[in-house]
Design an enzyme around this catalytic site. Structure first.
Site, PDB file in Angstrom:
ATOM      1  N   SER A  93     -75.172 -15.876 -13.338  1.00 51.99           N
ATOM      2  CA  SER A  93     -74.800 -14.533 -12.870  1.00 51.99           C
ATOM      3  C   SER A  93     -73.332 -14.468 -12.452  1.00 51.99           C
ATOM      4  O   SER A  93     -72.723 -15.473 -12.101  1.00 51.99           O
ATOM      5  CB  SER A  93     -75.662 -14.143 -11.672  1.00 51.99           C
ATOM      6  OG  SER A  93     -77.011 -14.059 -12.032  1.00 51.99           O
TER       7      SER A  93
HETATM    8  N1  SAH Z   1     -80.110 -17.422 -10.896  1.00 51.83           N
HETATM    9  C1  SAH Z   1     -79.258 -17.706 -12.042  1.00 51.83           C
HETATM   10  C2  SAH Z   1     -79.336 -16.641 -13.105  1.00 51.83           C
HETATM   11  C3  SAH Z   1     -80.558 -16.805 -13.869  1.00 51.83           C
HETATM   12  S1  SAH Z   1     -80.703 -15.809 -15.324  1.00 51.83           S
HETATM   13  C4  SAH Z   1     -77.841 -17.929 -11.576  1.00 51.83           C
HETATM   14  O1  SAH Z   1     -77.646 -18.467 -10.510  1.00 51.83           O
HETATM   15  O2  SAH Z   1     -76.892 -17.656 -12.247  1.00 51.83           O
HETATM   16  C5  SAH Z   1     -82.439 -15.421 -15.171  1.00 51.83           C
HETATM   17  C6  SAH Z   1     -83.392 -16.582 -15.296  1.00 51.83           C
HETATM   18  O3  SAH Z   1     -84.711 -16.078 -15.124  1.00 51.83           O
HETATM   19  C7  SAH Z   1     -83.372 -17.281 -16.644  1.00 51.83           C
HETATM   20  O4  SAH Z   1     -83.158 -18.645 -16.472  1.00 51.83           O
HETATM   21  C8  SAH Z   1     -84.760 -16.990 -17.207  1.00 51.83           C
HETATM   22  O5  SAH Z   1     -85.276 -18.043 -18.018  1.00 51.83           O
HETATM   23  C9  SAH Z   1     -85.569 -16.813 -15.952  1.00 51.83           C
HETATM   24  N2  SAH Z   1     -86.820 -16.080 -16.117  1.00 51.83           N
HETATM   25  C10 SAH Z   1     -87.087 -15.030 -16.938  1.00 51.83           C
HETATM   26  N3  SAH Z   1     -88.359 -14.631 -16.801  1.00 51.83           N
HETATM   27  C11 SAH Z   1     -88.932 -15.446 -15.878  1.00 51.83           C
HETATM   28  C12 SAH Z   1     -90.251 -15.533 -15.313  1.00 51.83           C
HETATM   29  N4  SAH Z   1     -91.240 -14.711 -15.672  1.00 51.83           N
HETATM   30  N5  SAH Z   1     -90.465 -16.496 -14.388  1.00 51.83           N
HETATM   31  C13 SAH Z   1     -89.478 -17.344 -13.994  1.00 51.83           C
HETATM   32  N6  SAH Z   1     -88.211 -17.296 -14.499  1.00 51.83           N
HETATM   33  C14 SAH Z   1     -87.949 -16.364 -15.432  1.00 51.83           C
END
Ligand code: SAH
Length: 217
Positions: A52
């Site tokens: 992010s």
């Molecule tokens: N928190 C991260 C950004 C993550 S992007 C940061 O620090 O930058 C969003 C994440 O959510 C991805 O890794 C994706 O695989 C995960 N994700 C999507 N759907 C999900 C679900 N149902 N359960 C758990 N994780 C999920």
């Protein structure tokens, strides 16, 4: 000399700013994007997912109002950058990721950096992590098509949930919700764009792709 963190006009919580200053974001960014690690933008991390934008991480963290005795649940570990920021501020962090490779990589990075208060789980974050509930804060870092009922149940009385809700694409809203007297008191924060929180049915399709998404606008 890098100027970090940037001066964000609406991030006023000094503890949040200090956490952003301490966590080495370049450790979470793939080799080919190292030059951008301290720019205020999202970057691809593989598997079609992103790290992010630092401003969004700071904003969501500030909204959670974490204290040193807080127990926090994070949905969407990704590369683990947001997880590290949470671990700097909270007592215990429980983080759930649906893509096993991302969870493993984040665990490796965060262990190397010395964090001992983070608990990892591979699974569907929509269901939360009921065994350790209730949580003082719940942060969802992927956009949910609707409010996940299990997460509402796992939030402590007085606890805060920060979550983007909306379809994939541009039409998402970042919300802060506080549980008061068992009800969710909701505040609209800002329009945002997150990768979707995939449902169980969608997962095979989403996991199959292993391409970096293009850099955002
Ligand atoms: N928190 C991260 C950004 C993550 S992007 C940061 O620090 O930058 C969003 C994440 O959510 C991805 O890794 C994706 O695989 C995960 N994700 C999507 N759907 C999900 C679900 N149902 N359960 C758990 N994780 C999920």
């Amino acid at each position: 000399m890098r100027k970090w963190p940037p001066r964000w006009i609406d991030i006023t919580d000094r503890d949040v700013l200090a956490a952003i200053e301490r966590v080495p974001r370049h450790r979470f960014v793939p080799a080919e994007f190292q030059d951008y690690a301290y720019e205020d933008r999202p970057l691809p991390i593989g598997h079609g997912q992103t790290i992010s934008q630092p401003y969004v991480v700071a904003l969501m963290t500030q909204l959670l109002e974490i204290t040193p005795d807080s127990k926090v649940l994070e949905i969407g570990t990704g590369c683990g950058y947001q997880t590290a920021i949470l671990a700097e501020l909270a007592k215990e962090v429980y983080t759930v990721e649906v893509i096993p490779e991302l969870s493993e990589r984040a665990k490796k990075t965060l262990t190397e950096l010395g964090y001992e208060n983070i608990h990892f789980r591979v699974g569907d974050g929509w269901e939360g992590w009921p065994e350790h509930a209730p949580y003082d804060g719940i942060i969802v870092t992927a956009a949910a098509a609707a409010w996940p009922e299990p997460l509402i149940e796992q939030l402590a009385e007085g606890g805060r949930m920060v979550i983007p809700v909306g379809p994939s694409g541009w039409d998402q809203m970042l919300w802060k919700a506080t549980k008061i007297g068992g009800a969710m008191v909701k505040e609209r924060i800002a329009p945002v764009r997150f990768v979707p929180l995939v449902s169980k049915e969608e997962q095979p399709r989403t996991i199959a792709g292993d391409q970096n998404s293009p850099l955002g606008p």
